[in-house]
Design an enzyme around this catalytic site. Structure first.
Site, short mmCIF file in Angstrom:
data_model
loop_
_atom_site.label_atom_id
_atom_site.label_comp_id
_atom_site.label_asym_id
_atom_site.label_seq_id
_atom_site.Cartn_x
_atom_site.Cartn_y
_atom_site.Cartn_z
N SER A 23 0.84 -1.21 0.00
CA SER A 23 0.00 0.00 0.00
C SER A 23 0.87 1.25 0.00
O SER A 23 2.00 1.25 0.49
CB SER A 23 -0.87 0.00 1.26
OG SER A 23 -1.52 1.25 1.42
N TYR A 67 -1.12 -0.05 10.19
CA TYR A 67 -1.47 -0.72 8.93
C TYR A 67 -0.33 -0.58 7.92
O TYR A 67 0.16 -1.58 7.36
CB TYR A 67 -2.78 -0.12 8.39
CG TYR A 67 -3.06 -0.42 6.95
CD1 TYR A 67 -3.35 -1.72 6.53
CD2 TYR A 67 -3.04 0.59 5.98
CE1 TYR A 67 -3.61 -1.99 5.19
CE2 TYR A 67 -3.31 0.33 4.66
CZ TYR A 67 -3.58 -0.96 4.26
OH TYR A 67 -3.84 -1.22 2.94
P1 NAI Z 1 -11.04 -5.44 2.04
O1 NAI Z 1 -10.96 -5.08 3.48
O2 NAI Z 1 -12.31 -5.19 1.30
O3 NAI Z 1 -10.66 -6.98 1.87
C1 NAI Z 1 -9.77 -7.66 2.74
C2 NAI Z 1 -10.30 -9.06 2.97
O4 NAI Z 1 -9.40 -9.75 3.84
C3 NAI Z 1 -11.70 -9.09 3.64
O5 NAI Z 1 -12.62 -9.82 2.86
C4 NAI Z 1 -11.43 -9.78 4.98
O6 NAI Z 1 -12.50 -10.64 5.40
C5 NAI Z 1 -10.16 -10.57 4.69
N1 NAI Z 1 -9.43 -10.88 5.91
C6 NAI Z 1 -9.06 -10.00 6.89
N2 NAI Z 1 -8.45 -10.67 7.89
C7 NAI Z 1 -8.41 -11.97 7.53
C8 NAI Z 1 -7.92 -13.15 8.15
N3 NAI Z 1 -7.31 -13.11 9.35
N4 NAI Z 1 -8.06 -14.31 7.50
C9 NAI Z 1 -8.67 -14.37 6.30
N5 NAI Z 1 -9.18 -13.31 5.67
C10 NAI Z 1 -9.04 -12.11 6.27
O7 NAI Z 1 -9.82 -4.69 1.31
P2 NAI Z 1 -9.62 -4.35 -0.23
O8 NAI Z 1 -9.93 -2.93 -0.44
O9 NAI Z 1 -10.24 -5.38 -1.07
O10 NAI Z 1 -8.02 -4.48 -0.35
C11 NAI Z 1 -7.40 -5.70 -0.69
C12 NAI Z 1 -5.92 -5.62 -0.34
O11 NAI Z 1 -5.33 -4.53 -1.04
C13 NAI Z 1 -5.66 -5.37 1.14
O12 NAI Z 1 -4.52 -6.11 1.52
C14 NAI Z 1 -5.38 -3.90 1.22
O13 NAI Z 1 -4.54 -3.59 2.30
C15 NAI Z 1 -4.71 -3.65 -0.12
N6 NAI Z 1 -4.87 -2.27 -0.58
C16 NAI Z 1 -6.09 -1.82 -1.02
C17 NAI Z 1 -6.24 -0.51 -1.45
C18 NAI Z 1 -7.53 0.00 -1.99
O14 NAI Z 1 -7.55 1.16 -2.41
N7 NAI Z 1 -8.61 -0.76 -2.02
C19 NAI Z 1 -5.10 0.43 -1.41
C20 NAI Z 1 -3.86 -0.15 -0.93
C21 NAI Z 1 -3.77 -1.46 -0.55
C1 15L Z 2 -5.29 1.74 1.44
O1 15L Z 2 -4.27 1.11 1.70
C2 15L Z 2 -6.62 1.26 1.86
O2 15L Z 2 -6.73 -0.14 1.77
C3 15L Z 2 -7.76 1.92 1.12
O3 15L Z 2 -8.97 1.69 1.83
C4 15L Z 2 -7.53 3.42 0.95
O4 15L Z 2 -7.48 4.03 2.22
C5 15L Z 2 -6.20 3.63 0.23
O5 15L Z 2 -5.14 2.99 0.91
C6 15L Z 2 -5.85 5.11 0.07
O6 15L Z 2 -4.79 5.52 0.52
O7 15L Z 2 -6.66 5.85 -0.54
#
Ligand code: NAI
Ligand code: 15L
Length: 268
Positions: free
Chosen positions: A111, A136
């Site tokens: 991230s 985080y």
């Molecule tokens: P999200 O929060 O929607 O999905 C994360 C998933 O991980 C959830 O479905 C949750 O149930 C699962 N999870 C959490 N703890 C767990 C555990 N102990 N065991 C099994 N499953 C577990 O997040 P999103 O937005 O889909 O992001 C996906 C990945 O991308 C994350 O790692 C996030 O940090 C990273 N990311 C996302 C960004 C964004 O803009 N959406 C930006 C930067 C990074």
């Molecule tokens: C992240 O890492 C988070 O998963 C997402 O929810 C946003 O906060 C994103 O960064 C961001 O910086 O916009």
């Protein structure tokens, strides 16, 4: 289509669902897992199994025969240390142990918050100092370091995707710089998985932003190594979003935006 199955953790999350649908439509062999149930119909050729990333033996079993681990699972926004450490540190270790055992490539959803305390006036290359902006972001920085360890000691390849803001649309002024469209994410994941080599080093960092003209913070990375070029842009949202700032001095100063200002107690 990759020759071996792809293990996708965090499948039930926002990006997991997007990728399951997009890669499923292309006929990719997907093994999906999450601690939450998968809410959509499963694409043909996909299997889903509930598991907690903290359950090491379960993650090893799920990864059997896989050539790629697409690691999206974990805490995805700022939370207290004790909430982050299980999913994002112990869980990540289990994913890396699985990659080591299978000789699989790791694609790690890192991230921008791993470098969030760089100022917006700075221009960063892929070898910039890590500067996490919370627990985080610290877990993502640790994840990249763990990838370096598994490369140096075990030859595990990693793509570190420093994702900006991956949402259906940009929703504030900062995202005019940091937005990554779902289509660019999908193309990025496809290239990261299918690229025959990650170059001599075995690990590459990619700045995960679309082709946004306001993205002046992030420069050199490994996109040429995997053959990825972003095609979308946040530019057409500029007129409606440029006034949408936080009004907070800290938040507007640093690349990590809102997370930098949470629990901020430093005296200038
Ligand atoms: P999200 O929060 O929607 O999905 C994360 C998933 O991980 C959830 O479905 C949750 O149930 C699962 N999870 C959490 N703890 C767990 C555990 N102990 N065991 C099994 N499953 C577990 O997040 P999103 O937005 O889909 O992001 C996906 C990945 O991308 C994350 O790692 C996030 O940090 C990273 N990311 C996302 C960004 C964004 O803009 N959406 C930006 C930067 C990074
Ligand atoms: C992240 O890492 C988070 O998963 C997402 O929810 C946003 O906060 C994103 O960064 C961001 O910086 O916009």
């Amino acid at each position: 289509v990759p020759p071996k199955p792809v293990l996708l953790t965090g499948a039930s999350g926002a990006l997991g669902r997007v990728l399951t649908r997009a890669l499923g439509e292309r006929g990719w062999p997907l093994r999906l897992t999450d601690r939450a149930p998968f809410p959509d119909p499963l694409p043909e050729g996909a299997r889903f199994q509930i598991a907690d990333l903290e359950d090491g033996p379960a993650i090893l079993r799920l990864a059997e025969g896989c050539g790629t681990i697409l690691h999206l699972g974990g805490i995805s926004v700022e939370h207290p240390f004790e909430t982050v450490i299980g999913p994002n540190i112990r869980g990540l270790y289990h994913a890396y142990e699985a990659a080591r055992r299978e000789g699989a490539r790791m694609i790690f959803a890192s991230s921008n918050h791993a470098i969030g305390f760089h100022e917006r006036s700075e221009v960063l290359d892929d070898d910039c100092a890590l500067a996490p902006d919370g627990f985080y972001g610290l877990s993502k920085a640790y994840g990249e370091l763990m990838g370096g360890l598994y490369r140096d000691k075990h030859g595990v390849e990693s793509v570190f995707l420093r994702i900006g803001s991956c949402f259906p649309e940009p929703t504030d002024a900062r995202m005019l710089a940091t937005w990554l469209s779902y289509a660019d994410l999908t193309r990025l994941i496809a290239r990261a998985t299918l690229a025959p080599s990650l170059g001599p080093k075995g690990t590459v960092v990619i700045w995960g932003a679309s082709n946004n003209s306001r993205m002046t913070w992030w420069r050199r990375d490994g996109r040429d190594v995997i053959g990825w070029t972003p095609q979308d842009s946040a530019d057409s949202y500029a007129a409606s979003l440029e006034g949408k700032t936080s009004g907070n001095r800290i938040v507007e100063r640093y690349q990590g935006g809102g997370f930098t200002g949470l629990d901020y107690s430093r005296r200038e």
